[in-house]
Design a protein around this motif. Structure first.
Motif, PDB file in Angstrom:
ATOM      1  N   TRP A  86       5.647  -0.855  -2.552  1.00 52.14           N
ATOM      2  CA  TRP A  86       7.078  -0.942  -2.852  1.00 52.14           C
ATOM      3  C   TRP A  86       7.956  -0.272  -1.798  1.00 52.14           C
ATOM      4  CZ3 TRP A  86       9.331  -4.399  -5.666  1.00 52.14           C
ATOM      5  CH2 TRP A  86       8.634  -4.995  -6.708  1.00 52.14           C
ATOM      6  N   HIS A  87       7.396   0.064  -0.668  1.00 52.17           N
ATOM      7  CA  HIS A  87       8.164   0.606   0.456  1.00 52.17           C
ATOM      8  C   HIS A  87       8.118  -0.417   1.589  1.00 52.17           C
ATOM      9  CE1 HIS A  87       7.477   4.324  -1.791  1.00 52.17           C
ATOM     10  NE2 HIS A  87       8.417   4.899  -1.056  1.00 52.17           N
ATOM     11  N   GLY A  88       9.314  -0.746   2.132  1.00 46.79           N
ATOM     12  CA  GLY A  88       9.336  -1.688   3.236  1.00 46.79           C
ATOM     13  C   GLY A  88       8.625  -2.982   2.895  1.00 46.79           C
ATOM     14  N   ARG A  89       7.605  -3.294   3.673  1.00 46.51           N
ATOM     15  CA  ARG A  89       6.809  -4.507   3.446  1.00 46.51           C
ATOM     16  C   ARG A  89       5.451  -4.156   2.854  1.00 46.51           C
ATOM     17  NH1 ARG A  89       8.232  -6.730   9.381  1.00 46.51           N
ATOM     18  NH2 ARG A  89       8.585  -4.498   9.631  1.00 46.51           N
ATOM     19  N   GLY A  90       5.452  -3.180   1.954  1.00 49.77           N
ATOM     20  CA  GLY A  90       4.227  -2.790   1.275  1.00 49.77           C
ATOM     21  C   GLY A  90       3.900  -3.708   0.114  1.00 49.77           C
ATOM     22  N   ILE A  91       2.760  -3.488  -0.487  1.00 51.76           N
ATOM     23  CA  ILE A  91       2.292  -4.286  -1.619  1.00 51.76           C
ATOM     24  C   ILE A  91       3.259  -4.157  -2.793  1.00 51.76           C
ATOM     25  CG2 ILE A  91       0.443  -4.472  -3.345  1.00 51.76           C
ATOM     26  CD1 ILE A  91      -1.489  -3.505  -1.127  1.00 51.76           C
ATOM     27  N   ARG A  92       3.552  -5.268  -3.448  1.00 48.63           N
ATOM     28  CA  ARG A  92       4.326  -5.282  -4.690  1.00 48.63           C
ATOM     29  C   ARG A  92       3.342  -5.308  -5.856  1.00 48.63           C
ATOM     30  NH1 ARG A  92       7.644  -3.893  -0.823  1.00 48.63           N
ATOM     31  NH2 ARG A  92       9.775  -4.632  -1.067  1.00 48.63           N
ATOM     32  N   SER A  93       3.423  -4.336  -6.712  1.00 44.24           N
ATOM     33  CA  SER A  93       2.477  -4.232  -7.824  1.00 44.24           C
ATOM     34  C   SER A  93       3.222  -3.844  -9.092  1.00 44.24           C
ATOM     35  CB  SER A  93       1.393  -3.189  -7.505  1.00 44.24           C
ATOM     36  OG  SER A  93       1.981  -1.944  -7.178  1.00 44.24           O
ATOM     37  N   GLU A  94       2.538  -3.906 -10.220  1.00 40.72           N
ATOM     38  CA  GLU A  94       3.171  -3.599 -11.500  1.00 40.72           C
ATOM     39  C   GLU A  94       3.449  -2.117 -11.658  1.00 40.72           C
ATOM     40  OE1 GLU A  94       0.952  -5.184 -14.720  1.00 40.72           O
ATOM     41  OE2 GLU A  94       1.229  -7.286 -14.104  1.00 40.72           O
ATOM     42  N   ARG A  95       2.653  -1.267 -11.019  1.00 40.00           N
ATOM     43  CA  ARG A  95       2.838   0.174 -11.153  1.00 40.00           C
ATOM     44  C   ARG A  95       2.855   0.814  -9.777  1.00 40.00           C
ATOM     45  NH1 ARG A  95      -2.961   2.962 -12.920  1.00 40.00           N
ATOM     46  NH2 ARG A  95      -4.138   2.308 -11.063  1.00 40.00           N
ATOM     47  N   PHE A  96       3.368   2.042  -9.731  1.00 41.77           N
ATOM     48  CA  PHE A  96       3.322   2.816  -8.493  1.00 41.77           C
ATOM     49  C   PHE A  96       2.521   4.076  -8.769  1.00 41.77           C
ATOM     50  CE2 PHE A  96       4.835   6.037  -5.505  1.00 41.77           C
ATOM     51  CZ  PHE A  96       4.635   5.367  -4.311  1.00 41.77           C
ATOM     52  N   ASP A  97       1.333   4.143  -8.188  1.00 39.21           N
ATOM     53  CA  ASP A  97       0.404   5.242  -8.420  1.00 39.21           C
ATOM     54  C   ASP A  97      -0.174   5.660  -7.070  1.00 39.21           C
ATOM     55  OD1 ASP A  97      -2.062   6.745  -9.057  1.00 39.21           O
ATOM     56  OD2 ASP A  97      -1.714   6.074 -11.114  1.00 39.21           O
ATOM     57  N   LEU A  98      -0.136   6.950  -6.766  1.00 38.41           N
ATOM     58  CA  LEU A  98      -0.648   7.401  -5.466  1.00 38.41           C
ATOM     59  C   LEU A  98      -2.134   7.128  -5.306  1.00 38.41           C
ATOM     60  CD1 LEU A  98       1.220  10.750  -4.650  1.00 38.41           C
ATOM     61  CD2 LEU A  98       1.966   8.376  -4.408  1.00 38.41           C
ATOM     62  N   ARG A  99      -2.856   7.004  -6.403  1.00 38.59           N
ATOM     63  CA  ARG A  99      -4.280   6.658  -6.294  1.00 38.59           C
ATOM     64  C   ARG A  99      -4.443   5.248  -5.744  1.00 38.59           C
ATOM     65  NH1 ARG A  99      -5.721   8.249 -12.395  1.00 38.59           N
ATOM     66  NH2 ARG A  99      -3.760   7.081 -12.572  1.00 38.59           N
ATOM     67  N   ASP A 100      -3.591   4.324  -6.171  1.00 36.14           N
ATOM     68  CA  ASP A 100      -3.629   2.973  -5.614  1.00 36.14           C
ATOM     69  C   ASP A 100      -3.283   2.997  -4.132  1.00 36.14           C
ATOM     70  OD1 ASP A 100      -4.234   1.861  -8.110  1.00 36.14           O
ATOM     71  OD2 ASP A 100      -2.115   1.627  -8.625  1.00 36.14           O
ATOM     72  N   CYS A 101      -2.295   3.820  -3.770  1.00 36.96           N
ATOM     73  CA  CYS A 101      -1.920   3.936  -2.362  1.00 36.96           C
ATOM     74  C   CYS A 101      -3.092   4.441  -1.521  1.00 36.96           C
ATOM     75  CB  CYS A 101      -0.721   4.876  -2.214  1.00 36.96           C
ATOM     76  SG  CYS A 101       0.807   4.284  -2.973  1.00 36.96           S
ATOM     77  N   ALA A 102      -3.825   5.407  -2.053  1.00 36.74           N
ATOM     78  CA  ALA A 102      -4.990   5.940  -1.339  1.00 36.74           C
ATOM     79  C   ALA A 102      -6.050   4.865  -1.151  1.00 36.74           C
ATOM     80  CB  ALA A 102      -5.560   7.134  -2.099  1.00 36.74           C
ATOM     81  N   ASP A 103      -6.279   4.057  -2.182  1.00 34.66           N
ATOM     82  CA  ASP A 103      -7.254   2.978  -2.068  1.00 34.66           C
ATOM     83  C   ASP A 103      -6.793   1.917  -1.072  1.00 34.66           C
ATOM     84  OD1 ASP A 103      -8.729   4.322  -3.981  1.00 34.66           O
ATOM     85  OD2 ASP A 103      -8.103   3.027  -5.643  1.00 34.66           O
ATOM     86  N   ASP A 104      -5.473   1.708  -0.990  1.00 34.88           N
ATOM     87  CA  ASP A 104      -4.944   0.762   0.004  1.00 34.88           C
ATOM     88  C   ASP A 104      -5.276   1.217   1.421  1.00 34.88           C
ATOM     89  OD1 ASP A 104      -3.812  -0.697  -2.081  1.00 34.88           O
ATOM     90  OD2 ASP A 104      -1.823   0.206  -1.835  1.00 34.88           O
ATOM     91  N   VAL A 105      -5.211   2.531   1.661  1.00 37.63           N
ATOM     92  CA  VAL A 105      -5.531   3.065   2.989  1.00 37.63           C
ATOM     93  C   VAL A 105      -6.968   2.704   3.363  1.00 37.63           C
ATOM     94  CG1 VAL A 105      -5.811   5.160   4.367  1.00 37.63           C
ATOM     95  CG2 VAL A 105      -3.863   4.942   2.805  1.00 37.63           C
ATOM     96  N   ALA A 106      -7.894   2.927   2.440  1.00 37.43           N
ATOM     97  CA  ALA A 106      -9.292   2.597   2.712  1.00 37.43           C
ATOM     98  C   ALA A 106      -9.468   1.097   2.938  1.00 37.43           C
ATOM     99  CB  ALA A 106     -10.173   3.069   1.559  1.00 37.43           C
ATOM    100  N   ALA A 107      -8.706   0.282   2.197  1.00 36.14           N
ATOM    101  CA  ALA A 107      -8.803  -1.170   2.356  1.00 36.14           C
ATOM    102  C   ALA A 107      -8.286  -1.605   3.724  1.00 36.14           C
ATOM    103  CB  ALA A 107      -8.026  -1.862   1.238  1.00 36.14           C
ATOM    104  N   VAL A 108      -7.208  -0.972   4.204  1.00 37.71           N
ATOM    105  CA  VAL A 108      -6.705  -1.284   5.551  1.00 37.71           C
ATOM    106  C   VAL A 108      -7.757  -0.899   6.591  1.00 37.71           C
ATOM    107  CG1 VAL A 108      -5.000  -0.641   7.301  1.00 37.71           C
ATOM    108  CG2 VAL A 108      -4.260  -1.140   4.963  1.00 37.71           C
ATOM    109  N   ALA A 109      -8.380   0.268   6.425  1.00 37.74           N
ATOM    110  CA  ALA A 109      -9.438   0.689   7.352  1.00 37.74           C
ATOM    111  C   ALA A 109     -10.572  -0.332   7.375  1.00 37.74           C
ATOM    112  CB  ALA A 109      -9.951   2.069   6.973  1.00 37.74           C
TER     113      ALA A 109
END
Length: 308
Positions: A86-109
């Motif tokens: 939900w920041h800039g061109r980030g993923i649009r999701s139903e919830r905003f949870d820092l745990r999801d953000c952390a998993d996104d980092v690993a997925a980008v890696a």
């Protein structure tokens, strides 16, 4: 009225951003994360150099938070930025949870073929960096935590109420101001301030309440003593958002963590970047030196940073 406000804010942005022109920022692309969604990512610097993920603060983007320091880091590091949910061109999701953000980092890696990396986070990004270590320990070789702590002020009921009030005001402001088209965020501009404004308003302020809830759900105090990778803590000594005493909790609570100081407030990564860049780069280098020492002497266990 909206255009006049934007021009006024633009002049203010321009005054403080002038030393770091936006033309120096790396180009990026939208990366599709399987099962997660599309996210805007930049990947710059030598491909065979140690990788550093730069994780941004709330209400910014990967580039807006980190663009002043990227050219310096690119001299010897592969640097990745990404827009959080939900920041800039980030993923649009139903919830905003820092745990999801952390998993996104690993997925980008995963998508970039990066096995291990240093996770460097500013404010909200510092919480995400800690969670990347907790949830994907085998991927994180070191941490650099800037202007952040083991929890955020939204854990305090009184401050949470204040955050919601601010959110209502910002939501109203967002509705009357012109919103940039996401596809034009990289379009050339005549001044850094206009580029910065496009980046800032690419995050829908109508989600302020969700951001506050996501930050309020983070608390690493119960497990930060388990962090076993080289860690640098960059303390903004004039910070009124994450007070220095709360930042110091990371220095005291993470084994062998080393403290670095920047003479600035909570937005020092951009507003006063000339004071932030030297200690931040030193902090990244210290983590890399300790990581290399650990790799060279595997029988000695996890390497620690030098004494505080």
């Amino acid at each position: 009225m909206g255009s006049q406000f934007v021009r006024g804010v633009g002049r203010a942005f321009g005054h403080v951003l002038r030393p770091y022109p936006a033309r120096d920022v790396p180009s990026g692309a939208v990366l599709e994360l399987p099962g997660r969604g599309p996210v805007f990512v930049t990947d710059s610097g030598p491909r065979d150099a140690p990788a550093v993920f730069l994780l941004h603060s709330v209400l910014t983007t990967g580039l807006l938070c980190w663009y002043p320091v990227i050219p310096e880091l690119n001299k010897r590091y592969r640097v990745i930025t990404m827009d959080q949910r939900w920041h800039g061109r980030g993923i649009r999701s139903e919830r905003f949870d820092l745990r999801d953000c952390a998993d996104d980092v690993a997925a980008v890696a995963d998508e970039l073929g990066i096995d291990r990396f240093t996770a460097a986070g500013f404010s909200m990004g510092g919480g995400i960096a800690q969670l990347v270590w907790r949830r994907h320990r085998h991927r994180v070789s070191g941490l650099v935590l800037c202007s952040t702590g083991p929890y955020f002020s939204t854990n305090d009921p009184d401050l949470r109420a204040q955050s919601h009030r601010t959110g209502r005001v910002m939501t109203g402001l967002y509705r009357v101001l012109p919103s940039p088209r996401l596809r034009r965020l990289d379009a050339p501009v005549g001044h850094t301030s206009m580029w910065a404004l496009r980046q800032f308003f690419s995050t829908p302020l109508s989600h302020m309440g969700h951001f506050g809830e996501g930050l309020g759900g983070f608390d690493s105090r119960a497990w930060m003593a388990d962090i076993d990778v080289p860690t640098s803590v960059v303390v903004s000594v004039r910070d009124r958002v994450v007070e220095p005493a709360r930042q110091q909790l990371l220095v005291d609570g993470i084994p062998s963590a080393r403290r670095f100081e920047v003479d600035g407030g909570h937005a020092c990564c951009v507003l006063g970047a000339q004071f932030f860049i030297p200690p931040f780069v030193e902090a990244v280098d210290a983590v890399q030196v300790a990581t290399m020492a650990a790799a060279a002497s595997p029988t000695t266990g996890e390497a620690s940073l030098s004494a505080r």
